[in-house]
Design an enzyme around this catalytic site. Structure first.
Site, PDB file in Angstrom:
ATOM      1  CD  GLU A 120      -3.276  -0.874   1.706  1.00 32.84           C
ATOM      2  OE1 GLU A 120      -4.157  -0.493   0.913  1.00 32.84           O
ATOM      3  OE2 GLU A 120      -3.446  -1.011   2.935  1.00 32.84           O
ATOM      4  CD  GLU A 140      -4.095  -5.658   3.313  1.00 37.10           C
ATOM      5  OE1 GLU A 140      -3.221  -4.859   3.697  1.00 37.10           O
ATOM      6  OE2 GLU A 140      -4.027  -6.254   2.208  1.00 37.10           O
TER       7      GLU A 140
END
Length: 266
Positions: A120, A140
């Protein structure tokens, strides 16, 4: 030059090198790291002598994502960082380049794990180099979580739609070669040499006119969501004034005189 126990800061010429420094935990994000990162971005932007930023990780790895236990702090030793995070609820997002974009170019030098929060943060950088043994991925969904670092917005704007959705929805790991093939990173180099390559790229940037570099970066991001007509109008408004600067005149003189230009940010 600042930094914290989990984020080191070093100056190499006109480049500021920020190093995620928690190798025993694969450089998982902690309060100390996030505060150090944000302060590093701000320091780079406020120092006109810095023309580029390199982000890397210590111990042969980049970042394995968020460490929830570390973010809770470590007794009194972590209180100063918790105070900073409480005082600015956006600080962790700014540190991860979700709610902050440095005006100087940011080059990522990746070795080893660059997963979850690491991937990210990577999307907030401008140029990306990785060692051939690096691993990428957004894990995730495998844990029933949501990648809140900006990936559901940014990833499909940076790589083809089908690859973005596959990465987001499968949570599988990607090799450096595959990450380069889909466009997530720009170059794959031998393991251990990503930082050297990133510094080499930074040196090329540092030799360019800083006003022009920063205006070009700003234009790319500002016009990304515009129509072509609006984008071209914005580009002209940003770019045309540069031709009247002393740096532009110096660039032309240096070319004519066959010498390196000496830019003064003027």
């Amino acid at each position: 030059m600042g930094g914290t126990e989990h984020l080191t800061v070093a100056r190499t010429g006109a480049t500021l090198v920020l190093t995620l420094n928690r190798p025993e935990a694969k450089n998982a994000l902690s309060s100390a790291m996030l505060v150090g990162l944000y302060d590093g971005w701000v320091a780079a932007d406020e120092d006109d002598g810095i023309r580029s930023i390199v982000l890397t990780g210590a111990g042969g790895t980049f970042c394995a994502g968020m460490d929830l236990k570390a973010l809770a702090g470590d007794g009194m030793a972590g209180e100063q960082y918790r105070d900073r995070l409480r005082a600015d609820p956006e600080l962790h997002w700014k540190a991860m380049l979700r709610h902050h974009r440095p005006r100087k170019p940011v080059i990522a030098a990746v070795e080893g794990h660059c997963v979850a929060g690491g991937t990210e943060i990577l999307q907030g950088t401008d140029i990306r180099v990785a060692g051939e043994g690096a691993t990428f991925g957004l894990f995730e969904v495998r844990r029933g979580l949501f990648p809140l670092g900006g990936s559901t917005v940014r990833l499909a704007r940076q790589i083809p739609h089908t690859h973005a959705l596959e990465m987001l929805l499968t949570g599988r790991p990607y090799t450096a070669e595959e990450a380069a093939r889909i466009g997530l990173i720009g170059q794959v180099v031998p393991d251990g040499s990503a930082l050297d390559k990133a510094l080499e790229i930074a040196e090329l940037i540092n030799g360019c006119g800083p006003l022009a570099v920063e205006a070009v970066k700003a234009s790319v991001y500002a016009t990304a969501g515009m129509t072509e007509a609006d984008g071209l109008k914005d580009e002209l408004a940003r770019g045309w004034p540069l031709f009247a600067t002393a740096d532009a005149k110096e660039g032309a003189r240096a070319f004519a005189e066959k010498r390196p230009p000496v830019f003064r940010r003027a």
